[in-house]
Each structure stands twice: as structure tokens, then as C-alpha cells.
Design a protein around this motif. Structure first.
Motif, PDB file in Angstrom:
ATOM      1  N   PRO A 105       0.901  -1.289  -0.102  1.00  0.00           N
ATOM      2  CA  PRO A 105      -0.326   0.031  -0.133  1.00  0.00           C
ATOM      3  C   PRO A 105       1.013   1.368   0.224  1.00  0.00           C
ATOM      4  O   PRO A 105       0.900   2.485   0.752  1.00  0.00           O
ATOM      5  CB  PRO A 105      -0.957  -0.226   1.455  1.00  0.00           C
TER       6      PRO A 105
ATOM      7  N   GLN B   9      -9.073  -3.530   2.275  1.00  0.00           N
ATOM      8  CA  GLN B   9      -8.229  -2.012   1.862  1.00  0.00           C
ATOM      9  C   GLN B   9      -7.420  -1.894   3.222  1.00  0.00           C
ATOM     10  O   GLN B   9      -7.930  -2.341   4.716  1.00  0.00           O
ATOM     11  CB  GLN B   9      -9.476  -0.996   2.025  1.00  0.00           C
TER      12      GLN B   9
ATOM     13  N   TRP C 241      -5.414   1.979   0.145  1.00  0.00           N
ATOM     14  CA  TRP C 241      -5.461   1.384  -0.753  1.00  0.00           C
ATOM     15  C   TRP C 241      -5.872   0.109  -1.005  1.00  0.00           C
ATOM     16  O   TRP C 241      -6.519  -0.565  -0.231  1.00  0.00           O
ATOM     17  CB  TRP C 241      -3.963   0.408  -0.876  1.00  0.00           C
TER      18      TRP C 241
ATOM     19  N   ASP D 278      -6.538  -3.949  -1.854  1.00  0.00           N
ATOM     20  CA  ASP D 278      -5.773  -4.693  -2.426  1.00  0.00           C
ATOM     21  C   ASP D 278      -7.482  -5.080  -3.688  1.00  0.00           C
ATOM     22  O   ASP D 278      -9.024  -5.598  -3.075  1.00  0.00           O
ATOM     23  CB  ASP D 278      -6.399  -5.606  -1.067  1.00  0.00           C
TER      24      ASP D 278
ATOM     25  N   TYR E  34      -2.043  -3.778  -4.767  1.00  0.00           N
ATOM     26  CA  TYR E  34      -2.880  -2.617  -4.626  1.00  0.00           C
ATOM     27  C   TYR E  34      -3.271  -1.790  -5.334  1.00  0.00           C
ATOM     28  O   TYR E  34      -1.802  -1.808  -5.844  1.00  0.00           O
ATOM     29  CB  TYR E  34      -2.016  -2.287  -3.058  1.00  0.00           C
TER      30      TYR E  34
END
Length: 115
Positions: free
Chosen positions: A50, A71, A87, A89, A95
Motif C-alpha cells: 500500500p 482495503q 489502498w 487490494d 494494491y
């Protein structure tokens, strides 16, 4: 077993089978993965963590849609949909910055990832 008892058992079995099928249909509906559009005309870097310090594992083509499985908080990025440290996934530890994904929200829209 009497014919009346046999009919009752068959009816109960049919009802049970019907409920199992309906339950499976409900479970299948719950498993449908929702996708979100990436900002128009953007080729988006997909990273293995991330933040922009993580390696690029692939690049999404323009006008892609992505699933969001979970996230994670990470590096703050500014993009077409604002500034965010969220971020997304999109595929087993891959990500993209939420600032490039139109989720309709400035906050989390999926569960938090366990990093």
C-alpha cells in the motif's frame, strides 16, 4: 410405513431440499464480487503493497474495473478522486491507490486487510 407416513416423509424431504437450494442461491448471491471503475483514461500501477515505494507488479489498461477484496491504510496519494491514504487490494496482495478508483465514498467500502 403407511402411505400417509411415506407422503409426509417425502414432502419433508422435498421441503428440505428446496430450502437447501434457496440457501445456496442466497450464499451465491452474497459471493458476487462488485467491481469499481478506475479513473477514465488512466493506466494504473498495481503494487505489491500500500504505497508507491512498493514494486509495480503490473499496469492496468485504461478504463479498467477492479474488485476490492479489502482495503489498507498506506501512503497518502492525490488522484482524480481526491487525496486518500486508502489502498485497495484488488488481487491477493496487489494494491492500487483508492484515489484512482471511483467507489463513491471518501472512506472504506470494504473490510480492512490484515497485513
Amino acid at each position: 410405513m403407511t402411505s400417509r407416513r411415506r407422503a409426509t416423509v417425502l414432502l419433508a424431504g422435498a421441503a428440505g431440499a428446496f430450502l437447501m437450494v434457496m440457501g445456496a442461491a442466497s450464499t451465491a448471491d452474497a459471493a458476487v464480487v462488485r467491481t469499481f471503475p478506475v479513473a477514465p483514461d488512466v493506466r494504473l500501477n498495481v503494487r505489491n503493497g500500500p504505497g508507491t515505494d512498493y514494486g509495480i507488479v503490473r499496469v492496468l489498461p485504461e478504463n479498467s474495473r477492479v474488485p476490492i477484496f479489502c482495503q489498507a491504510p498506506g501512503e497518502t496519494v492525490t488522484g482524480p478522486y481526491g487525496t486518500s491514504n486508502i489502498w485497495d487490494d484488488i488481487d491477493n496482495g496487489q494494491y492500487v491507490s483508492d484515489a484512482y478508483v471511483h467507489t463513491g465514498s471518501d472512506g472504506y467500502v470494504a473490510s480492512r486487510c490484515s497485513l
